[in-house]
Design a protein around this motif. Structure first.
Motif, PDB file in Angstrom:
ATOM      1  N   UNK A 190       0.843  -1.203   0.000  1.00  0.00           N
ATOM      2  CA  UNK A 190       0.000   0.000   0.000  1.00  0.00           C
ATOM      3  C   UNK A 190       0.876   1.250   0.000  1.00  0.00           C
ATOM      4  N   UNK A 191       0.231   2.348  -0.376  1.00  0.00           N
ATOM      5  CA  UNK A 191       0.876   3.664  -0.258  1.00  0.00           C
ATOM      6  C   UNK A 191       0.056   4.479   0.730  1.00  0.00           C
ATOM      7  N   UNK A 192       0.751   5.245   1.498  1.00  0.00           N
ATOM      8  CA  UNK A 192       0.073   6.042   2.517  1.00  0.00           C
ATOM      9  C   UNK A 192       0.235   7.516   2.164  1.00  0.00           C
ATOM     10  N   UNK A 193      -0.851   8.286   2.276  1.00  0.00           N
ATOM     11  CA  UNK A 193      -0.807   9.702   1.901  1.00  0.00           C
ATOM     12  C   UNK A 193      -1.492  10.518   2.999  1.00  0.00           C
ATOM     13  N   UNK A 194      -0.932  11.668   3.302  1.00  0.00           N
ATOM     14  CA  UNK A 194      -1.557  12.540   4.302  1.00  0.00           C
ATOM     15  C   UNK A 194      -1.905  13.868   3.665  1.00  0.00           C
ATOM     16  N   UNK A 195      -3.138  14.302   3.845  1.00  0.00           N
ATOM     17  CA  UNK A 195      -3.547  15.634   3.398  1.00  0.00           C
ATOM     18  C   UNK A 195      -3.622  16.504   4.650  1.00  0.00           C
ATOM     19  N   UNK A 196      -3.060  17.700   4.564  1.00  0.00           N
ATOM     20  CA  UNK A 196      -3.119  18.606   5.713  1.00  0.00           C
ATOM     21  C   UNK A 196      -2.116  18.214   6.768  1.00  0.00           C
ATOM     22  N   UNK A 197      -2.503  18.438   7.993  1.00  0.00           N
ATOM     23  CA  UNK A 197      -1.602  18.263   9.122  1.00  0.00           C
ATOM     24  C   UNK A 197      -1.323  16.789   9.398  1.00  0.00           C
ATOM     25  N   UNK A 198      -0.086  16.471   9.855  1.00  0.00           N
ATOM     26  CA  UNK A 198       0.230  15.085  10.238  1.00  0.00           C
ATOM     27  C   UNK A 198       0.161  15.030  11.757  1.00  0.00           C
TER      28      UNK A 198
END
Lengths: 87, 87
Positions: free
Chosen positions: A71-79
Motif C-alpha cells: 500500500x501507499x500512505x498519503x496525508x492531506x493537511x496536518x500530520x
C-alpha cells in the motif's frame, strides 16, 4: 503483517483503549493506529482489546495488510499522530 | 485501487467532510471510510477535500491498497458504519 486499526468506543473506555493500542502500534490520528505486528503480538492485542470493550457498544476495525509494500500512505493537511493532541 | 481513509477535522467542517466522503466511499466508523475508487475518482475526492479543509488544522490520512485481495478486514464488537449513528 502490517496493521491499520481504528476504534470507536464509549468515552469511559477511550483512555484505556488508547493506552492499550499505543503499547502495540503507532498512534496516527484520533482513534487511528498503524504498525507492523507479528501474528502472536496481534493475537495478544486482540485478546486485551476484547477484554476491555463492550461488544454491544464498542467497535474496532482492523485491516491486516500482508506487507507494507502493498500500500501507499498519503496525508492531506496536518500530520497529527504522536503529538499528544488527542485523548 | 482500494482506499481506506480517516479524517480528523475541525468540528465546523465535519458535516461537509462527511457528506463529501460518503459520495465516494462507504462510511464504516466515526470519520473512517473505505471502498474501491479509480485514480480519477480519487483525484477528484482529494481535490474536493483539500478545497474544504484547513491544512494547518485538519488531517486526512489515506491508505491506497493495490487490491482488496491484499488485505483482510476484521471487526471486533459492533459493526457500526452506515447506521446513521454518527455525525
Amino acid at each position: 503483517m502490517y496493521i491499520i486499526a481504528v476504534y470507536d468506543v464509549n468515552v469511559d473506555r477511550v483512555a484505556k483503549m488508547l493506552k492499550l493500542f499505543r503499547r502495540y502500534l503507532t498512534w496516527v490520528q484520533n482513534s487511528v493506529f498503524e504498525g507492523e505486528l507479528t501474528k502472536a503480538q496481534y493475537a495478544q492485542l486482540k485478546q486485551e482489546a476484547e477484554a476491555l470493550m463492550d461488544p454491544a457498544e464498542d467497535s474496532v476495525i482492523v485491516w491486516h495488510v500482508r506487507a507494507e509494500s502493498y500500500f501507499e500512505r498519503e496525508t492531506l493537511g496536518e500530520e497529527p499522530g504522536e503529538t499528544g493532541r488527542f485523548l
